[in-house]
Design an enzyme around this catalytic site. Sequence first.
Site, mmCIF file in Angstrom:
data_model
loop_
_atom_site.group_PDB
_atom_site.id
_atom_site.type_symbol
_atom_site.label_atom_id
_atom_site.label_comp_id
_atom_site.label_asym_id
_atom_site.label_seq_id
_atom_site.Cartn_x
_atom_site.Cartn_y
_atom_site.Cartn_z
ATOM 1 N N ASP A 1 75.666 79.082 56.276
ATOM 2 C CA ASP A 1 75.228 77.682 56.298
ATOM 3 C C ASP A 1 75.541 76.983 57.624
ATOM 4 O OD1 ASP A 1 74.413 77.733 53.542
ATOM 5 O OD2 ASP A 1 76.521 77.662 52.999
ATOM 6 N N ASP B 1 73.314 73.926 49.074
ATOM 7 C CA ASP B 1 73.566 75.283 48.615
ATOM 8 C C ASP B 1 73.653 75.240 47.086
ATOM 9 O OD1 ASP B 1 74.052 77.946 48.793
ATOM 10 O OD2 ASP B 1 76.168 77.771 49.295
#
Length: 930
Positions: free
Chosen positions: A636, A338
């Site tokens: 995620d 990320d």
Amino acid sequence: MEHKKHYTGLSDEQVVESRRKHGENILTPPPQKSLWSQLIEKFTDPIIRILLIALLASVAVACYQFFCAATQDGRIFLEPLGILIAILLATCVSFAFEVSANKKFKMLNQVNDDTPVKVIRNGNICEVPKRAVVVGDIVILETGEEIPADGKLLEAISLQVNESTLTGEPVTGKTTNPENFNRDATYSPDMALKGTTVVDGHGVMEVQQVGDATEYGKVYEGSQIDSKVETPLNRQLKRLGSLITYASYAIAGLIIATRLLLYFTGTESISWINAGTYILNTIMIAVTVIVVAVPEGLPMSVTLSLALSMKRMFSANNLVRKMHACETMGAATVICTDKTGTLTQNQMKVFEANFYSYDGAGLAASKTGSIIAEGIALNSTAYLDFSDAAKVKALGNPTEAALLLWLHDNNVSYLTLREAVEIVEQLTFSTERKYMATVVKSAATGQNTLYVKGAPEIVLAQCANVLVAGKLIPVAEYRATIEQQLLGYQQQAMRTLGFACKEVGNGARCFAEGKLAAANLTYMGIVAISDPVRADAPAAVASCLQAGIDVKIVTGDTPGTAKEIARQIGLWSNADSDERHITGADFAELPDEALLSRVLSLKIMSRARPMDKERLVRLLQQKNQVVAVTGDGTNDAPALNAAQVGLSMGDGTSVAKEASAITILDNSFKSITRAVMWGRSLYQNIQRFILFQMTINVAACLIVLIGSFLGTESPLTVTQMLWVNLIMDTFAALALASLPPNEKVMQHKPRKATEHIISKKMAAGILITGLAFLAFLFGLLQYFKHNDVTSLTQHLSMHRFFAGYFDFSRGNGLSPYELSLFFTIFVLLQFWNMFNAKAFASGRSAFFELHKCLSGFVAVALIIMAGQYAIVTFGGEMFNVVPLHPKDWGIIIAATSIALWAGEAVRLLGRIIKRAPTKGALTSVTPLPS
């Protein structure tokens, strides 16, 4: 709160019906495994399965000897008992560490479904618990509140939402006007989503989905799907287990076939009763070989290594939940990371304040500086939380908070300014206007002053002049300079704000119909704001790339921002083509077949939705990649669960943590690279132990094998082998696992997924060393058999030794003292070989670098030596030993250390060869790689 429309909301009956039809606003928790089932899982380890088979075989042999062979000695059950203890130790230690880690995770993962939410029901505003919200409810949204469900906005007044948990976007403007919709937005601008937070403004929404049906719920459900991805270490241990099984079965079959052939061809008159006894004894010998071949200490050694790494990684900000994740990080070939909070600081900061009349001498030192400070402090709705000395927390819009933090860094208190200055009227920021304006009774100018900040081009359109170095310049003359500055900031994917002001008279009308009425403002300058890259991120990414690990950024942010961050950390350059970047929308449209040819070369995926990241992980796995995924948001979670190793962030959402195997407590990418180094070093330590133990097993197995052909019993008793295979091996595993991580492992490429855990170099070392030990021990055994040895000092003369060695006229068997000597020599050969195993794959000296691991390796080695002395001295009948003379101890220690010195000589020769210049080389030696 004033409403543009009148809402009545649901009636009580409609609430009940909606709840019956659509369910409650809670996420269905994943089924929790019982402690019993978690313990049973530990018995599925491939080496544990082999041990279970060996346990059954050992029990069968012991029962046969006790009940059928009239060996009424309970000590024959010590071997199966020892194997059982080895199994229980390995499984229970692993189980205990993972249960402890899960408890730490539960503390991090607390979710509150009872937070009050303001809804309109029966025409009245009331508060209900978040879990009680139903489809059709009218929910009032205010700054600082978490949105309880998915819904369509009915009103959006200056509404800005932090959607980072779902998209990675820290601030997303919301509107109900289709003309202002951002077509590139991940989710529609008139949608409010569960789990996101209102950072500014207020609004009203009608709930459309609750619980598992929300976007948050879909991601949460996706994170619970069992990916069943087998770890590289498990695959390798399975192959090792198969190798040991087939090898032991082959040797056992060879023993049975050869002994039966010798018996039936060498016996003239066969008695079937004697033959039956001989066949049973042959089978027992074969089973004994199988038991001896099984490395009882291996599961415990792997568990200890993983457990120690688990503990040490926690001190390095890696909270490991699943034990095998420690090692799997070392095998990672791709890290999908990320952006926000991992590569960046997750805190908006002023990159550059470009006020054209401010010389930087101090905001309080000039009138212009005071105006700038007052405009920033008063024309804002944000606050700063200084309760955490390590990191200031933004309360409200993070972009506005960045401006307040800039004031703080310039020794100006925004709160002091707010307390000293009265606000006359204010127009908050909105997506439609793209600016905020405030009229104050200014202490800096002495009269009412209008301050405006917003999108630079919008603010500039309201201005007549630009204040440059104390002079007013018409906007037309300075526009090109401003636009050039804006272009430079935008190319760096920064957010920009323009600032303007105007002194207005008391009672002057500045706002009309929700817009600026005042005109001819003075443009003060531009501020560029960004979420800065972490200081350690570029070096950490470079370390991964050097280690042969591909790094891919997967973010919900814009393509421009993603590429700029990638450029700053050294992942993206001007030479990279657009083939290395893809948006979530384009990614979703392409079939798997087309993507499989691109996934390895991709560097960036922007505007990614939750399931895009998970799909990327699975495609990479289809290309035989070992994938680690980092993330802090709910978006995620599916990818974290699908990856071989999921790494959540310490301040991430509970859903992300639940799906991960490791939590990075400090949110730093540097900690991820440290986890890779730990994983690779751990794998090396496991290889070192396998090298150590398999050498023991080869030597012991061959001794039993040769003894079975010669018709002699093994000189090593069951209890002695238990000491070697269980206790000594466990301490050896502890010693090797305690070795510090080697940073040089980051200079090598990741190992191949198909690679065997026993490399060719290891196999050669095991066979050569094992055969050398066998030759020495077998020769020693023959010497002891034909000579009455009561002290080694009597046989130090070479003439006397060889005279006795070749004199086979005496055959008086082995005395207890000789058996004790043989047992001690066997153990100390393995003891010194442990030092050779320590130096494996390092190329360095095993002995002359012991000062680097005094508290670990050396301490455990001394414990092993003390244990051997205690067993020989005090073990007595249980271990079939008698005490040795002190001088004999000295001779044995010195003589067996040749195993270490031979290894040192081989390593020294290897270093000399590597440092020697190659033929035709113009330069001298190169540094020796570890």
